[in-house]
Design a protein around this motif. Structure first.
Motif, PDB file in Angstrom:
ATOM      1  N   LEU A   1      -6.685  -2.175 -18.825  1.00 35.78           N
ATOM      2  CA  LEU A   1      -7.961  -1.476 -18.972  1.00 35.78           C
ATOM      3  C   LEU A   1      -7.797   0.038 -18.983  1.00 35.78           C
ATOM      4  O   LEU A   1      -8.591   0.747 -19.612  1.00 35.78           O
ATOM      5  CB  LEU A   1      -8.916  -1.863 -17.841  1.00 35.78           C
ATOM      6  CG  LEU A   1      -9.586  -3.225 -17.946  1.00 35.78           C
ATOM      7  CD1 LEU A   1     -10.326  -3.545 -16.646  1.00 35.78           C
ATOM      8  CD2 LEU A   1     -10.544  -3.279 -19.128  1.00 35.78           C
TER       9      LEU A   1
ATOM     10  N   ALA B 202     -13.856  -2.327 -16.225  1.00 32.55           N
ATOM     11  CA  ALA B 202     -14.201  -2.980 -17.484  1.00 32.55           C
ATOM     12  C   ALA B 202     -15.625  -2.639 -17.908  1.00 32.55           C
ATOM     13  O   ALA B 202     -15.894  -2.376 -19.084  1.00 32.55           O
ATOM     14  CB  ALA B 202     -14.022  -4.493 -17.363  1.00 32.55           C
TER      15      ALA B 202
ATOM     16  N   SER C   3     -12.534  -4.960 -23.112  1.00 35.98           N
ATOM     17  CA  SER C   3     -13.178  -4.633 -21.830  1.00 35.98           C
ATOM     18  C   SER C   3     -14.233  -5.672 -21.455  1.00 35.98           C
ATOM     19  O   SER C   3     -14.351  -6.055 -20.285  1.00 35.98           O
ATOM     20  CB  SER C   3     -13.804  -3.236 -21.895  1.00 35.98           C
ATOM     21  OG  SER C   3     -12.806  -2.251 -22.079  1.00 35.98           O
TER      22      SER C   3
END
Length: 195
Positions: free
Chosen positions: A29, A84, A175
């Motif tokens: 991420l 995320a 994400s």
């Protein structure tokens, strides 16, 4: 040299182990924390994460911080979910300052360091000196982290340059998928508190 290799490979395989996928998801991420691929900013961000997890890895290994593992696992899941969601919701915005994401990543690094420490403490047992094992283990973690980031970057660059997929689409898709998985992890790990 044998000791170096033992602790280094333990750190390396710990972060790359598919059973430790939560750390892999989080580090993945980090590549998408910006509006576009920004290698200098990404390097600073990875360094912020490293500073965080190195600090608590050392403190926890020396038993200055002792938190039950079940709570750490929930916090790690929350760190993935929050990052995320930030990535997904801020796909069009470029902040005037990256201090917020750098600070947040350092805090989340502190949490992940506690997670890394459990394996290290279990392996150390009653070793008299833990400085070198701690250093070698952490070095293995860092190399593993660089491998994860490099793989994600290469895949992203291929998708952008050869398949003509927009960075924003890649960022939101990855994400969002990780957010769903992280939400599941938060719920399932929270339920462990009642078992």
């Amino acid at each position: 040299m044998a000791n170096f290799w033992l602790w280094f490979t333990t750190g390396l395989t710990h972060i790359l182990d598919i059973n430790g996928y939560d750390h892999i998801l989080y580090v993945s991420l980090l590549v998408f924390c910006f509006k576009s691929l920004q290698f200098k900013q990404l390097l600073i961000l990875i360094s912020a994460f490293t500073i965080g997890h190195t600090s608590t890895l050392a403190l926890s290994t020396y038993n200055f911080i002792v938190i039950p593992q079940v709570y750490i696992e929930i916090l790690i899941s929350l760190s993935i979910l929050i990052t995320a969601l930030i990535n997904s919701l801020n796909s069009n915005k470029e902040p005037k300052s990256h201090l917020f994401i750098f600070g947040l990543t350092t805090v989340f690094g502190l949490i992940h360091g506690l997670g890394f420490s459990y394996l290290l403490k279990n392996m150390l047992g009653k070793e008299e000196t833990i400085i070198l094992p701690l250093l070698f283990f952490n070095l293995g973690l860092e190399i593993g982290q660089i491998i994860i980031v490099s793989v994600i970057l290469i895949i992203t660059i291929i998708l952008i340059n050869y398949l003509k997929i927009k960075y924003k689409t890649i960022k939101i898709t990855i994400s969002s998928c990780i957010a769903l998985l992280a939400f599941y992890l938060v719920i399932s790990r929270s339920l462990d508190l009642f078992n």
